[in-house]
Scaffold this motif. Structure first.
Motif, PDB file in Angstrom:
ATOM      1  N   ASP A 149      -8.479   3.185   6.446  1.00 27.86           N
ATOM      2  CA  ASP A 149      -8.469   3.580   7.862  1.00 27.86           C
ATOM      3  C   ASP A 149      -7.537   4.764   8.098  1.00 27.86           C
ATOM      4  OD1 ASP A 149     -10.300   1.721   8.665  1.00 27.86           O
ATOM      5  OD2 ASP A 149      -8.809   0.207   9.196  1.00 27.86           O
ATOM      6  N   VAL A 150      -6.382   4.741   7.408  1.00 32.55           N
ATOM      7  CA  VAL A 150      -5.403   5.811   7.582  1.00 32.55           C
ATOM      8  C   VAL A 150      -5.960   7.126   7.058  1.00 32.55           C
ATOM      9  CG1 VAL A 150      -3.110   6.617   6.907  1.00 32.55           C
ATOM     10  CG2 VAL A 150      -3.450   4.220   7.502  1.00 32.55           C
ATOM     11  N   THR A 151      -6.622   7.065   5.924  1.00 26.11           N
ATOM     12  CA  THR A 151      -7.154   8.298   5.349  1.00 26.11           C
ATOM     13  C   THR A 151      -8.330   8.826   6.164  1.00 26.11           C
ATOM     14  OG1 THR A 151      -6.432   7.530   3.200  1.00 26.11           O
ATOM     15  CG2 THR A 151      -7.947   9.367   3.217  1.00 26.11           C
ATOM     16  N   LEU A 152      -9.153   7.933   6.702  1.00 29.00           N
ATOM     17  CA  LEU A 152     -10.229   8.379   7.586  1.00 29.00           C
ATOM     18  C   LEU A 152      -9.639   9.034   8.836  1.00 29.00           C
ATOM     19  CD1 LEU A 152     -12.692   5.357   7.246  1.00 29.00           C
ATOM     20  CD2 LEU A 152     -13.044   7.678   6.388  1.00 29.00           C
ATOM     21  N   GLU A 153      -8.497   8.508   9.289  1.00 31.08           N
ATOM     22  CA  GLU A 153      -7.808   9.127  10.430  1.00 31.08           C
ATOM     23  C   GLU A 153      -7.338  10.532  10.061  1.00 31.08           C
ATOM     24  OE1 GLU A 153      -3.956   8.472  13.409  1.00 31.08           O
ATOM     25  OE2 GLU A 153      -4.363   7.000  11.845  1.00 31.08           O
ATOM     26  N   ALA A 154      -6.845  10.697   8.817  1.00 36.66           N
ATOM     27  CA  ALA A 154      -6.395  12.015   8.358  1.00 36.66           C
ATOM     28  C   ALA A 154      -7.550  13.010   8.380  1.00 36.66           C
ATOM     29  CB  ALA A 154      -5.814  11.913   6.951  1.00 36.66           C
ATOM     30  N   LEU A 155      -8.744  12.575   7.988  1.00 36.26           N
ATOM     31  CA  LEU A 155      -9.919  13.446   8.023  1.00 36.26           C
ATOM     32  C   LEU A 155     -10.275  13.804   9.463  1.00 36.26           C
ATOM     33  CD1 LEU A 155     -12.149  11.768   5.304  1.00 36.26           C
ATOM     34  CD2 LEU A 155     -10.808  13.849   5.100  1.00 36.26           C
ATOM     35  N   ASP A 156     -10.162  12.826  10.356  1.00 39.44           N
ATOM     36  CA  ASP A 156     -10.423  13.085  11.770  1.00 39.44           C
ATOM     37  C   ASP A 156      -9.467  14.142  12.319  1.00 39.44           C
ATOM     38  OD1 ASP A 156     -12.399  11.209  11.792  1.00 39.44           O
ATOM     39  OD2 ASP A 156     -11.225   9.643  12.767  1.00 39.44           O
ATOM     40  N   LEU A 157      -8.226  14.105  11.851  1.00 34.43           N
ATOM     41  CA  LEU A 157      -7.217  15.039  12.346  1.00 34.43           C
ATOM     42  C   LEU A 157      -7.390  16.452  11.782  1.00 34.43           C
ATOM     43  CD1 LEU A 157      -4.065  12.740  12.233  1.00 34.43           C
ATOM     44  CD2 LEU A 157      -5.090  13.732  14.284  1.00 34.43           C
ATOM     45  N   GLY A 158      -8.178  16.574  10.717  1.00 39.92           N
ATOM     46  CA  GLY A 158      -8.437  17.914  10.191  1.00 39.92           C
ATOM     47  C   GLY A 158      -8.147  18.117   8.721  1.00 39.92           C
ATOM     48  N   ALA A 159      -7.701  17.065   7.999  1.00 36.96           N
ATOM     49  CA  ALA A 159      -7.512  17.215   6.551  1.00 36.96           C
ATOM     50  C   ALA A 159      -8.866  17.515   5.914  1.00 36.96           C
ATOM     51  CB  ALA A 159      -6.927  15.937   5.957  1.00 36.96           C
ATOM     52  N   LEU A 160      -8.874  18.405   4.930  1.00 40.38           N
ATOM     53  CA  LEU A 160     -10.131  18.812   4.307  1.00 40.38           C
ATOM     54  C   LEU A 160     -10.666  17.774   3.337  1.00 40.38           C
ATOM     55  CD1 LEU A 160      -9.418  22.578   3.608  1.00 40.38           C
ATOM     56  CD2 LEU A 160     -11.082  21.638   5.215  1.00 40.38           C
ATOM     57  N   THR A 161      -9.780  17.196   2.557  1.00 42.52           N
ATOM     58  CA  THR A 161     -10.226  16.247   1.541  1.00 42.52           C
ATOM     59  C   THR A 161      -9.053  15.364   1.142  1.00 42.52           C
ATOM     60  OG1 THR A 161     -11.461  16.053  -0.543  1.00 42.52           O
ATOM     61  CG2 THR A 161      -9.755  17.758  -0.451  1.00 42.52           C
ATOM     62  N   TYR A 162      -9.295  14.428   0.250  1.00 42.95           N
ATOM     63  CA  TYR A 162      -8.266  13.480  -0.146  1.00 42.95           C
ATOM     64  C   TYR A 162      -8.448  13.166  -1.619  1.00 42.95           C
ATOM     65  CZ  TYR A 162     -12.482  11.162   1.127  1.00 42.95           C
ATOM     66  OH  TYR A 162     -13.826  10.884   1.247  1.00 42.95           O
ATOM     67  N   ILE A 163      -7.338  12.907  -2.274  1.00 43.89           N
ATOM     68  CA  ILE A 163      -7.350  12.506  -3.677  1.00 43.89           C
ATOM     69  C   ILE A 163      -6.459  11.274  -3.780  1.00 43.89           C
ATOM     70  CG2 ILE A 163      -6.568  13.116  -5.999  1.00 43.89           C
ATOM     71  CD1 ILE A 163      -7.320  16.010  -5.400  1.00 43.89           C
ATOM     72  N   THR A 164      -6.965  10.254  -4.444  1.00 45.18           N
ATOM     73  CA  THR A 164      -6.175   9.044  -4.638  1.00 45.18           C
ATOM     74  C   THR A 164      -5.374   9.170  -5.925  1.00 45.18           C
ATOM     75  OG1 THR A 164      -7.877   7.744  -3.529  1.00 45.18           O
ATOM     76  CG2 THR A 164      -6.274   6.536  -4.840  1.00 45.18           C
ATOM     77  N   LYS A 165      -4.048   9.073  -5.813  1.00 39.86           N
ATOM     78  CA  LYS A 165      -3.200   9.127  -7.016  1.00 39.86           C
ATOM     79  C   LYS A 165      -3.457   7.894  -7.870  1.00 39.86           C
ATOM     80  CE  LYS A 165       0.882  11.014  -4.634  1.00 39.86           C
ATOM     81  NZ  LYS A 165       2.187  10.539  -4.143  1.00 39.86           N
ATOM     82  N   PRO A 166      -3.733   8.081  -9.144  1.00 39.43           N
ATOM     83  CA  PRO A 166      -3.942   6.928 -10.023  1.00 39.43           C
ATOM     84  C   PRO A 166      -2.620   6.364 -10.541  1.00 39.43           C
ATOM     85  CG  PRO A 166      -4.311   8.944 -11.242  1.00 39.43           C
ATOM     86  CD  PRO A 166      -3.948   9.348  -9.837  1.00 39.43           C
ATOM     87  N   GLY A 167      -2.681   5.177 -11.104  1.00 43.79           N
ATOM     88  CA  GLY A 167      -1.477   4.576 -11.701  1.00 43.79           C
ATOM     89  C   GLY A 167      -0.701   3.756 -10.695  1.00 43.79           C
ATOM     90  N   LYS A 168       0.090   2.824 -11.218  1.00 40.10           N
ATOM     91  CA  LYS A 168       0.834   1.897 -10.363  1.00 40.10           C
ATOM     92  C   LYS A 168       1.760   2.634  -9.403  1.00 40.10           C
ATOM     93  CE  LYS A 168       3.003  -2.605 -10.653  1.00 40.10           C
ATOM     94  NZ  LYS A 168       3.514  -3.678 -11.510  1.00 40.10           N
ATOM     95  N   LEU A 169       2.412   3.676  -9.880  1.00 40.09           N
ATOM     96  CA  LEU A 169       3.331   4.435  -9.029  1.00 40.09           C
ATOM     97  C   LEU A 169       2.709   5.751  -8.555  1.00 40.09           C
ATOM     98  CD1 LEU A 169       6.613   3.875 -11.072  1.00 40.09           C
ATOM     99  CD2 LEU A 169       5.939   2.733  -8.964  1.00 40.09           C
ATOM    100  N   GLY A 170       1.439   5.915  -8.849  1.00 40.81           N
ATOM    101  CA  GLY A 170       0.747   7.122  -8.400  1.00 40.81           C
ATOM    102  C   GLY A 170       1.186   8.386  -9.106  1.00 40.81           C
TER     103      GLY A 170
END
Length: 358
Positions: free
Chosen positions: A89-110
């Motif tokens: 939900d937070v990331t979809l909100e970021a897209l609504d606000l104008g972020a172009l894209t998103y990348i999920t950091k892999p790994g336990k600590l990202g």
């Protein structure tokens, strides 16, 4: 190339160091900020070509920072965050606000960013191609020129033929998919299958959100899900959407792992090529919307050659003119249309001809 400057915003020194190295390998200048406050100070003083932004940070979180950036100094922003994994939900909100894209950091600590280095580089290069004027237009409440005029479907009489609508999208796509879901009438005659580039855990939330605003039933793809009228199926993050035909002739979904090592999972090409094996090409309406890279372009070429009707979004409305441009350049588009006309075309294609003339 070296004159472009990118700001990396992350509270982890290790992540800042890894991202800086990846960006420098592309030939760009890098600056860093350890939290939201420092980022906002630097953004006011400097003109950055792109900002990579973490969501979970001490003090101001990434959403608060993004909101301020877009209000005070609209800039290209990519979300790179492990927080996104469990908080779609937070990331979809970021897209609504104008972020172009998103990348999920892999790994336990990202911090296993080297595993997705290619994806990071591709998305940085493509994000930098987005014209500045489209950064503001990417915000939901700032898109009057892009989102269609209200289309009346009150007198909609559906055709009685059997076709399949296949839609691919990436950066800038979610709000367009929402417009399609919101606009199509409940008696629309064709099932709609959508590949929107999204990571695992996002697509269920996205489908639920669309279902809440649509007259159609919107679901996340699952094995055996029937591809039938009245339904929009969103490809499941982490799997490719394929199709198979049951013994009773009904086409159903089949979730497939990423055996070919594609960057985007789900992949538009995977859906398009699978459809060719299972559906009559003349029954396919394929649409390629805004997005980074060229996913879907080769599949669309194959579909058009086989007799499918193919539409690519025009540069005029595409947030990122990557995927639809490649489809057009390679000869895969029967038509190139701005998004509002694509939506109108979808309505017309499913409507009885005599009603259209009335």
């Amino acid at each position: 190339m070296g004159n472009k400057k990118i700001l990396v915003v992350d509270d982890s020194a290790l992540v800042r160091r890894i991202l800086s190295k990846i960006i420098q390998e592309l030939g760009y200048e890098v600056d860093t900020a350890k939290d939201g406050e420092e980022a906002l100070q630097k953004i006011q003083q400097e003109n950055y070509d792109l900002i990579t932004l973490d969501i979970e940070m001490p003090g101001k979180n990434g959403i608060e920072v993004l909101r301020e950036i877009m209000e005070k100094k609209p800039t290209r922003v990519m979300i790179i965050s492990s927080y996104a994994t469990d908080n779609a939900d937070v990331t979809l909100e970021a897209l609504d606000l104008g972020a172009l894209t998103y990348i999920t950091k892999p790994g336990k600590l990202g911090v296993d960013l080297k595993k997705i280095e290619e994806e990071i580089k591709v998305k940085i290069e493509e994000s930098l191609k987005v014209p500045k004027y489209k950064i503001i237009a990417n915000r939901r409440n700032k898109t009057p020129k892009i989102i269609h005029k209200e289309i009346s479907t009150t007198d909609f009489v559906p055709k009685k033929d059997h076709k399949y609508v296949l839609i691919g999208a990436s950066t800038g796509g979610p709000r367009l998919i929402e417009e399609i879901a919101r606009t199509l009438p409940e008696n629309y005659p064709y099932p709609i299958c959508v590949v929107q580039h999204m990571p695992v855990n996002f697509t269920k939330k996205f489908a639920d959100r669309l279902n809440s605003i649509s007259k159609l039933t919107v679901v996340e793809a699952s094995n055996g899900e029937e591809v039938v009228p009245g339904k929009m199926i969103i490809a499941k993050g982490g799997y490719h959407l394929h199709f198979r035909r049951r013994q009773d002739d009904v086409i159903v979904c089949k979730l497939v792992s990423n055996a070919r090592g594609r960057i985007f999972v789900p992949s538009v090409d995977e859906m398009f090529f699978s459809a060719l094996e299972v559906m009559n090409p003349k029954d396919i309406i394929a649409i390629l919307l805004t997005g980074i890279g060229d996913d879907g372009a080769d599949g669309m070429v194959a579909l058009r050659k086989a007799g499918a009707y193919t539409i690519a979004e025009s540069e005029e409305t595409a947030t990122v003119y990557g995927m639809p441009k490649e489809a057009y350049v390679r000869g895969g588009a029967s038509k190139v249309l701005p998004f509002p006309e694509i939506l109108e075309e979808l309505i017309k294609l499913g409507m009885e001809t005599d009603v259209q003339k009335a």
